[in-house]
Design an enzyme around this catalytic site. Sequence first.
Site, PDB file in Angstrom:
ATOM      1  N   CYS A 195       7.871   9.308 -17.709  1.00  0.00           N
ATOM      2  CA  CYS A 195       6.827  10.174 -18.128  1.00  0.00           C
ATOM      3  C   CYS A 195       7.401  11.513 -17.827  1.00  0.00           C
ATOM      4  O   CYS A 195       7.708  11.782 -16.378  1.00  0.00           O
ATOM      5  CB  CYS A 195       5.406   9.846 -17.456  1.00  0.00           C
ATOM      6  SG  CYS A 195       4.358  11.070 -17.774  1.00  0.00           S
ATOM      7  N   ASP A 202       8.722   4.211 -17.906  1.00  0.00           N
ATOM      8  CA  ASP A 202       8.296   3.539 -19.091  1.00  0.00           C
ATOM      9  C   ASP A 202       9.319   2.756 -19.721  1.00  0.00           C
ATOM     10  O   ASP A 202      10.479   2.975 -19.996  1.00  0.00           O
ATOM     11  CB  ASP A 202       7.973   4.939 -20.409  1.00  0.00           C
ATOM     12  CG  ASP A 202       7.051   5.728 -20.049  1.00  0.00           C
ATOM     13  OD1 ASP A 202       6.098   5.290 -19.499  1.00  0.00           O
ATOM     14  OD2 ASP A 202       7.210   7.038 -20.116  1.00  0.00           O
TER      15      ASP A 202
END
Length: 292
Positions: A195, A202
Site C-alpha cells: 500500500c 498486497d
Amino acid sequence: MAHPTAVNVPDEARPETLKDAPLGRESAYPEHYDASLLFPIARAANRGPIGIDDAALPFVGEDEWHAFEVSWLDEAGKPWVRVARFRLPAASPNLIESKSWKLYLNSLNQSRFPDQAAVQATLERDLVAAAGAPVEVRLLKLDDSELDVGRLPGECLDDLPISVEHYTPSPELLSADDADIVSEDLHSHLLKSNCPVTGQPDWGSVWIRYRGPRIDRERLLAYLISYRQHQDFHEHCVEHLFVDLMARVKPESLLVMARYVRRGGLDISPWRATADLEAEARASLPLRLSRQ
C-alpha cells in the site's frame, strides 16, 4: 476476514493525491448512508511517471472489485446481505480509494431501502459520480454460481529455479527471443506489492496472455517478483506491468490481469490489454481465485 491493524500515517508522509484520504487514519464506522465517504483519486497523477498519457491510453481494461460485506435493511428492518461486483473502466478519470469504498458500503448497514433494486440504483449513482464514468454494479446471492472459484489459464511460473536480487520494479530483467513468435498464457501467484500509504502488503496472482517474441520465463518471473517492495495501488501496478512488457518485449498482443487477495472485505482485480484482446479478457470474467 480480520481487518488490518490501523496505521496512522502523518500527513507529511502521504502522497499529495492522498492528503485527505481516509487510508491510514483511524476511522469511525458510519451509522447511516453517506455517499460523501467515497474518495476519488485522479488516475493521471500515477500514470504520468510511467509514461502513460491519460488522454491517449495504450490499453483497454477494467478494475473489477468484489465486496463481500454488503448489507442493508428493508423497510421492515430485516437485514439483507449480498456480494457486490463492480466494474470500473480503465478510461474513467478517477479510481476510488479502497478504504473510503469500504466505509461507504458499511454506511448502508443500518439504512433502509425498499428493495434490492433501490440499493443497486444507489450504488450505481454514487460510484458513477465518484469515478466520473459508467460503473457496472451487480448484487449476487452468496450461493450464486458466479462466485465459484476458478483457475488462471496457462502455465504457472512459480516452480522455476531462479535466484532473485531485485525487489523493486526492474524492467531491465525482461527479455525475449525475437526469432521465436508464440502465443501463450503464463501466470504466477508470487505477485506482491505494498500500500502506498500504510505499507501493508498486497498479495496477488497475475496472468499474462501474449502473442509475440517468446518471453524468457525465468527473467519474467524475476521481474514479477521485483514488485515485492514496490508501493503503489493495484491498478497502477498492473498498468506498470503492461507498459514495461510492451516496451521491453514488444508483443503484438498483450493482456495483463492481476487478481489481488481480499483485504477488509474487498478484492480488486484490474486488467489491461491491447484492443484486440478485449473480448477475450471479458470472456474470461467473472473469475475468482481461491485466495480471493
